[in-house]
Design a protein around this motif. Structure first.
Motif, short mmCIF file in Angstrom:
data_model
loop_
_atom_site.label_atom_id
_atom_site.label_comp_id
_atom_site.label_asym_id
_atom_site.label_seq_id
_atom_site.Cartn_x
_atom_site.Cartn_y
_atom_site.Cartn_z
N UNK A 89 5.19 2.32 1.92
CA UNK A 89 5.94 1.27 1.33
C UNK A 89 5.33 0.97 -0.16
N UNK A 90 4.08 1.20 -0.20
CA UNK A 90 3.50 1.07 -1.61
C UNK A 90 3.55 2.08 -2.56
N UNK A 91 4.20 3.21 -2.35
CA UNK A 91 4.11 4.39 -3.32
C UNK A 91 5.52 3.67 -4.43
N UNK A 92 5.21 4.52 -5.68
CA UNK A 92 6.15 4.20 -6.54
C UNK A 92 7.42 4.49 -6.16
N UNK A 93 8.48 3.85 -6.53
CA UNK A 93 9.82 4.48 -6.42
C UNK A 93 10.48 4.12 -4.87
N UNK A 94 9.62 3.41 -4.06
CA UNK A 94 10.04 3.26 -2.63
C UNK A 94 10.73 1.95 -2.41
N UNK A 95 12.00 1.96 -2.32
CA UNK A 95 12.59 0.48 -2.17
C UNK A 95 12.11 -0.09 -0.77
N UNK A 96 12.38 0.73 0.25
CA UNK A 96 11.87 0.20 1.61
C UNK A 96 11.51 1.59 2.48
N UNK A 97 10.67 1.15 3.49
CA UNK A 97 10.28 2.14 4.59
C UNK A 97 10.17 1.52 5.81
N UNK A 98 10.59 2.14 6.75
CA UNK A 98 10.90 1.90 8.09
C UNK A 98 10.58 3.01 9.03
N UNK A 218 8.47 9.11 12.90
CA UNK A 218 9.05 9.45 11.34
C UNK A 218 8.88 7.98 10.78
N UNK A 219 9.06 8.29 9.35
CA UNK A 219 9.10 7.00 8.45
C UNK A 219 10.30 7.35 7.75
N UNK A 220 11.32 6.42 7.71
CA UNK A 220 12.59 6.78 6.54
C UNK A 220 12.46 5.87 5.46
N UNK A 221 12.60 6.54 4.39
CA UNK A 221 12.49 5.88 3.09
C UNK A 221 13.64 5.80 2.36
N UNK A 222 13.64 4.78 1.83
CA UNK A 222 14.94 4.55 0.90
C UNK A 222 14.62 4.35 -0.62
N UNK A 223 14.91 5.28 -1.47
CA UNK A 223 14.41 5.27 -2.82
C UNK A 223 15.17 4.18 -3.59
N UNK A 224 14.33 3.56 -4.57
CA UNK A 224 14.77 2.60 -5.43
C UNK A 224 15.58 3.05 -6.64
N UNK A 225 16.39 2.19 -7.04
CA UNK A 225 17.32 2.67 -8.26
C UNK A 225 16.44 3.13 -9.29
N UNK A 229 15.29 11.40 -5.21
CA UNK A 229 14.65 11.81 -4.01
C UNK A 229 13.07 12.68 -4.31
N UNK A 230 13.46 13.58 -5.07
CA UNK A 230 12.33 14.39 -5.43
C UNK A 230 11.14 13.68 -6.20
N UNK A 231 11.22 12.70 -6.96
CA UNK A 231 10.28 11.93 -7.47
C UNK A 231 9.69 11.03 -6.62
N UNK A 232 10.45 10.45 -5.47
CA UNK A 232 9.96 9.64 -4.50
C UNK A 232 8.90 10.56 -3.60
N UNK A 233 9.60 11.83 -3.36
CA UNK A 233 8.49 12.49 -2.38
C UNK A 233 7.49 12.86 -2.91
#
Length: 859
Positions: A89-98, A218-225, A229-233
Motif C-alpha cells: 500500500x505504500x508503494x508509489x502509484x498504489x491507490x488501494x491494496x486489499x 493474494x493482494x489485489x492492487x488498484x492503480x492510482x490515476x 499497471x506496468x508502472x505500479x507493478x
C-alpha cells in the motif's frame, strides 16, 4: 447455349437428385462452422471473465502459478503475511491494496452431505468477500457474510441445488469442516462458465482454508490515476524485493487464456478432425451423384457435342453444377453452423457450464472458411465425373444408352489399389513389430492412411467377390427377387464400391476404437487381478486430495484390517552419475503398500524400500543413471530438506499400474518435510479382516458419508468405473463419428434414388411381365442391404486390423491383452443391415409408384 445457362438448366432440372448431396455438404460445413463459432465464443467468454475479475496488479504468494492458482500438495493454499498488504500500500502509484484468501482444494456440502461442486469439471472456489469480487458479483438477496456462522453462495449454484437463505452449508478443507448458514445470494455480473463460488468473511476464510489468521493468498492492487499497471507493478516489485509474484491484470488474463486456450485447441482440432472425416465421406457421395448424372445424360451430352459443344465446355458445365451445389450447400451449412454452436452452448449450460449467447462470436474468417471449404471440396469431388463427361464422343453417346466402362482404367485402378493396400498392410506389420511405441505410431499412421485409400481404390474389385458371397448368404433366401437385387448391386461395381466406401470409413473407425477401448479395459483388468492385493480403493474422481479427517474416518471403520496411505510429491534428485534431475516424482506410502500392489521387482526387495532413509527406483531409471542396489541418491524434497536415500529395490519398468514410480516410506518423507508441508494423500488402500469383506465395505462407505468427494470401491467397482470412463470417451467419439455415418447413409439413399431413375425403363418392363410392387420394393431394399453390408464388412475388417495393430503398440506400454468386442462388432454389422433398409425406404416407395406405361416409354 452458354455453359452457365446449360449448367443452371441441368442443376434445377435435377434439383431433387442434388438435394442429398447438398445436405451432405451442408452438414459437413455446419460442423466446421459450428466448431469455430463455439470455440471462439468460449474464448470470448473466458477473456471477458478474466478481464473483469483481475485487479490492476496482483501480488501472489510464493508457489502460485502464472494463472493465479494458489494450491499446493498439502491442500492449503500458499500464503503471505498480512504485513505485505501494508508494504504494498505504500508503494508509489498504489491507490488501494486489499488482502484476499481463497482456495479451490475444497468441497462444499449441503445439509444432506450432498456435494455442491459442479459436475462439469469447473472449480469450486471458497474465499473471502472483497472489493474486487463486489465488482463482478451483485448481492441479490440477504447480505454478505458477517461472522463465522454465515456464508454467501452464487445464484447459479443456489438455483441448481435449490438452496435458500438460512440453509446449512459445510466447507470441507485440509483444515477441517466448517459449518455455516447461507446469509446471502449473489448474481454474476459477468458470464459464469460453471464455477461454484462461496464467500466467507476474511477471518473465517483464513481459519477455514489455511488454519491461521493474519495471512493472505493474494493482494489485489488498484492503480492510482496517472499510473499504468506496468508502472505500479515495477514499483511494487521494488518494494517487495522479488519475494513474491507480481502480475498485471493483462499478464494474469493472458496466463489464464493460455491455459484455457490449450484445452480449447485440443477440443477444436479434434472436432474439426471429425468434420474432416464427414467431408471425406461426403466426397464419395458427390462423386457418385455426378457420375450417375453424367451416365444418365450421356445421350444429352452427345447431342451437345454433336452440335458444337467442345470437351472443355461439357467439362465446365458439370463443374459449374458442382459449384452451384457447393455454394448452396455451404451457405446453408454456415447458417446451420451458427445454430449448431448455439445448440452446443445450450447443451453446455445444461451440464453446468453457462455460456451466454450475448457473447456469440462469429469472426469473418469463420463463414469464409466454411464457404471456401465446402465449395472447393464439392468442385474437386466433381472433377473426375466432369472429366469423364468431357471424354464422351458424340457418336458413342448417340449410339449407347450409357457411357461405356473403361476396362483399361479399371485394370490400372485395381493395380494401384492392390499396391496401396499392400503398402498399408506392410506399414501395419512394421508398426506391430516395432520396439518403441513412438516409432511404431508413425508406421501405424501411415498404415491406416494407405490401407484406407487402398480399400477405397480397390473397392470396385472387391465389390464383385464380396457381394456374391453376401448374396449367397443373405439374398438367396428371397428367391428370384434376391437374385435380381444381387445382380443390380453387381451391375456397376464402381458405384457399389464408392457407396460402400463411404460407409466403410466411419465403421472402420468405430471398429478400431472399439478394439482399442476393449483391449485397454481387458489389459487393465488383468493387471488389477495380477497386481492389486488390496480389497478397497478410496479416491476422488475429481482429483481432490484426501484430507486428514477423511483418512482418520477410514481408519476408524469396523472390519478394516489396515489402511495404506499413498502420497506423491516432487523432489530434485542428484544421482550417482552426477546429474541433477529437477522436479522428479517420488511416491511415499506405508510399508503395507508393498503387499497392496504386487509390483514386479528385478533386484532387491520392495519391502526394504520402506525402511528408514531408503527408496526404490525403476529399472529404466537405474540403467540411465548408473544406479545399483546400495547406491545413494540425494533427494531434495519440495518444501523440505535434502535426504541421502539408499536404493534398496529396483522395480520393473514394464508395468501399467504405477509405471515409473519410485517409492519411499511416509516416515522417511516426514523426517525431511515439515508437518505443515506434508502432502495430502492421493488415495487410500484398505484391506478387510479375514471373512469381513462385506462388512468392511459397508462400514467404509458409512465412515466416509460426510466426505462425498471420495468414492469407496472394491475391485469389482473399480473395474466397472474404469470401463465406464473408457466407454464414456468412446461414446463421445462415436457421437462425433455419427455425422460421417449419417452422410454415408445419405450416400446410400442417393445412390439408390439415382439408380432407380437410371433403371426406369427396366423397372417398367419388369412390372409389365408380372413383378408386383411389393416384389419391386423388396428388390430395392435388398439391394440397399447388401451394399450396406458390403461397406460394413470392409469397414469392420479394416478397423479390427487397425485396432489389433494399435493394441500391439499399447502392449509396449504394458497393455498386453488383445480383446475383440465381438458383441459390438456383430451389433454394428447387423445394424448396418437396418441402415440399408432405412436408406431404401424412399427410393423403393418411389419406384413402386411408377406408372408402368410411362416407365416403359422412357429412354
Amino acid at each position: 447455349m452458354s455453359v452457365m445457362k446449360t449448367s443452371l438448366r441441368n442443376f434445377f432440372a435435377h434439383k431433387g437428385r442434388m438435394a442429398l448431396s447438398a445436405i451432405a455438404v451442408m452438414l459437413s460445413v455446419a460442423f466446421v462452422t459450428g466448431t469455430l463459432v463455439f470455440t471462439d465464443t468460449m474464448g470470448t467468454t473466458f477473456d471477458k471473465l478474466f478481464a473483469a475479475t483481475s485487479s490492476d496488479v496482483t501480488v501472489s504468494a510464493k508457489g502460485a502459478s502464472d494463472s493465479g492458482e494458489t494450491q499446493s500438495d498439502n491442500g492449503k493454499p500458499p500464503v503471505m503475511p498480512a504485513s505485505v498488504v501494508d508494504k504494498v500500500g505504500g508503494a508509489d502509484g498504489v491507490k488501494s491494496a486489499e488482502g484476499t484468501v481463497f482456495s479451490t482444494s475444497v468441497t462444499v456440502v449441503d445439509a444432506d452431505k450432498d456435494n455442491l461442486s459442479p459436475t462439469s469439471g469447473a472449480p469450486t472456489i471458497v474465499g473471502n468477500w472483497n472489493a474486487n469480487d463486489a465488482r463482478t458479483m451483485k448481492i441479490s438477496s440477504g447480505n454478505a457474510p458477517r461472522g463465522p456462522d454465515q456464508i454467501m453462495v452464487d445464484a447459479d449454484t443456489a438455483d441448481k441445488h435449490d438452496l435458500k437463505l438460512g440453509d446449512p452449508i459445510g466447507v470441507i478443507s485440509a483444515v477441517g469442516t466448517h459449518e455455516a448458514k447461507i446469509s446471502g445470494i449473489a448474481d454474476f455480473q459477468v458470464t459464469n462458465p460453471g464455477a461454484a463460488i462461496f464467500y466467507l468473511d476474511t477471518e473465517t476464510a483464513q481459519k477455514t482454508l489455511v488454519g491461521e489468521t493474519g495471512v493472505y493468498t493474494n493482494v489485489n492492487i488498484t492503480a492510482a490515476n496517472g499510473f499504468t499497471d506496468a508502472q505500479v507493478k515495477k514499483n511494487v516489485s521494488a518494494e517487495l524485493g522479488g519475494a513474491y509474484k507480481v502480475q498485471t491484470a493483462k499478464e494474469i488474463a493472458d496466463a489464464n487464456a493460455k491455459d484455457v486456450g490449450e484445452f480449447m485447441s485440443v477440443m477444436k482440432y479434434a472436432m474439426l478432425g471429425f468434420a474432416g472425416i464427414a467431408f471425406l465421406v461426403g466426397i464419395f457421395l458427390i462423386i457418385n451423384t455426378f457420375s450417375m448424372l453424367v451416365a444418365q445424360r450421356t445421350r444429352e451430352i452427345g447431342l451437345m457435342r454433336a452440335i458444337g459443344s467442345s470437351r472443355g465446355q461439357v467439362n465446365r458445365s458439370v463443374l459449374v453444377e458442382a459449384l452451384l451445389l457447393g455454394v448452396f450447400g455451404s451457405i446453408l451449412g454456415v447458417a446451420g453452423g451458427v445454430g449448431l454452436a448455439i445448440g452446443l452452448m445450450k447443451l453446455m449450460s445444461a451440464t453446468g457450464m453457462n455460456l451466454s449467447t450475448d457473447d456469440l462470436t462469429i469472426a469473418w474468417t469463420t463463414p469464409a472458411v466454411g464457404l471456401l471449404l465446402g465449395i472447393v471440396v464439392t468442385v474437386l469431388a466433381a472433377y473426375v465425373p466432369a472429366r469423364r463427361a468431357g471424354k464422351v464422343s458424340p457418336m458413342a453417346a448417340l449410339r449407347d444408352a450409357g457411357a461405356p466402362l473403361d476396362a483399361k482404367a479399371g485394370l490400372v485402378r485395381a493395380v494401384i489399389g492392390l499396391v496401396l493396400t499392400g503398402a498399408g498392410g506392410y506399414c501395419l506389420y512394421l508398426a506391430s513389430a516395432a520396439d518403441k511405441a513412438s516409432e511404431g505410431s508413425m508406421w501405424l499412421g501411415g498404415g491406416v492412411v494407405l490401407s484406407l485409400i487402398g480399400f477405397v481404390v480397390i473397392g470396385p474389385l472387391l465389390a464383385g467377390a464380396v457381394v456374391r458371397v453376401l448374396g449367397a448368404v443373405v439374398l438367396r433366401a428371397f428367391g428370384p427377387v434376391g437374385r435380381m437385387a444381387e445382380r443390380n448391386a453387381l451391375r456397376n461395381p464402381r458405384r457399389t464400391g464408392a457407396t460402400g466406401a463411404a460407409l466403410m470409413i466411419g465403421l472402420a473407425l468405430v471398429a478400431c476404437l472399439s478394439v482399442v477401448g476393449s483391449s485397454m479395459v481387458a489389459s487393465a483388468t488383468e493387471q488389477l487381478d495380477k497386481t492389486v492385493g488390496t480389497d478397497f480403493i478410496i479416491q476422488s474422481d475429481t482429483g481432490q486430495l484426501i484430507t486428514p479427517q477423511a483418512v482418520k474416518a477410514a481408519k476408524s471403520a469396523e472390519g478394516v484390517k489396515n489402511v495404506t496411505e499413498y502420497k506423491w510429491t516432487q523432489a530434485d534428485f542428484t544421482t550417482p552419475d552426477g546429474k541433477t534431475l529437477e522436479k522428479t516424482a517420488i511416491t511415499a506410502a506405508d510399508p503395507s503398500y508393498a503387499t497392496d500392489l504386487a509390483t514386479e521387482v528385478v533386484a532387491g526387495k520392495l519391502a526394504d524400500a520402506y525402511k528408514p532413509d531408503s527408496m526404490s527406483v525403476h529399472e529404466k531409471f537405474a540403467k540411465d543413471h548408473d544406479v545399483t542396489l546400495g547406491s545413494k541418491i540425494a533427494v531434495a524434497f519440495q518444501d523440505g530438506r535434502t535426504a541421502d536415500l539408499t536404493v534398496r529395490a529396483i522395480t520393473s519398468s514394464d508395468v501399467v499400474i504405477d509405471a515409473g514410480a519410485m517409492y519411499t516410506s511416509i516416515d522417511t518423507m516426514a523426517k525431511y518435510v515439515p508437518a505443515d508441508k506434508m502432502p495430502l494423500d492421493q488415495l487410500l488402500f484398505a484391506s478387510a479382516k479375514e471373512g469381513q469383506d462385506a462388512a468392511a465395505y459397508k462400514s467404509l462407505k458409512a465412515a466416509l458419508h460426510d466426505y462425498p468427494q471420495y468414492e469407496v470401491r472394491d475391485q469389482t467397482d473399480y473395474k466397472e468405473a474404469l470401463k465406464g470412463q473408457i466407454d464414456q470417451l468412446l461414446n463421445m467419439i462415436y457421437g462425433l463419428l455419427a455425422l460421417a455415418i449419417i452422410v454415408a447413409i445419405l450416400g446410400v439413399v442417393n445412390t439408390l434414388a439415382l439408380s432407380v431413375v437410371e433403371r426406369t425403363r427396366e423397372i417398367g418392363l419388369m412390372r409389365a411381365i408380372g413383378l408386383s410392387r411389393r416384389q419391386l420394393r423388396r428388390m430395392i431394399r435388398l439391394e440397399s442391404v447388401v451394399i450396406a453390408l458390403f461397406g460394413a464388412l470392409l469397414g469392420l475388417g479394416l478397423g479390427m486390423g487397425w485396432g489389433a495393430t494399435a493394441q500391439q503398440l499399447l502392449a509396449l506400454e504394458g497393455l498386453k491383452v488383445l480383446d475383440i468386442p465381438w458383441p459390438t462388432i456383430i451389433g454394428v454389422f447387423i445394424g448396418s443391415a437396418f441402415v440399408g433398409l432405412f436408406a431404401a425406404l424412399v427410393p423403393a416407395f418411389r419406384a413402386g409408384r411408377m406408372n408402368v406405361l410411362n416407365a416403359i416409354a422412357t429412354e
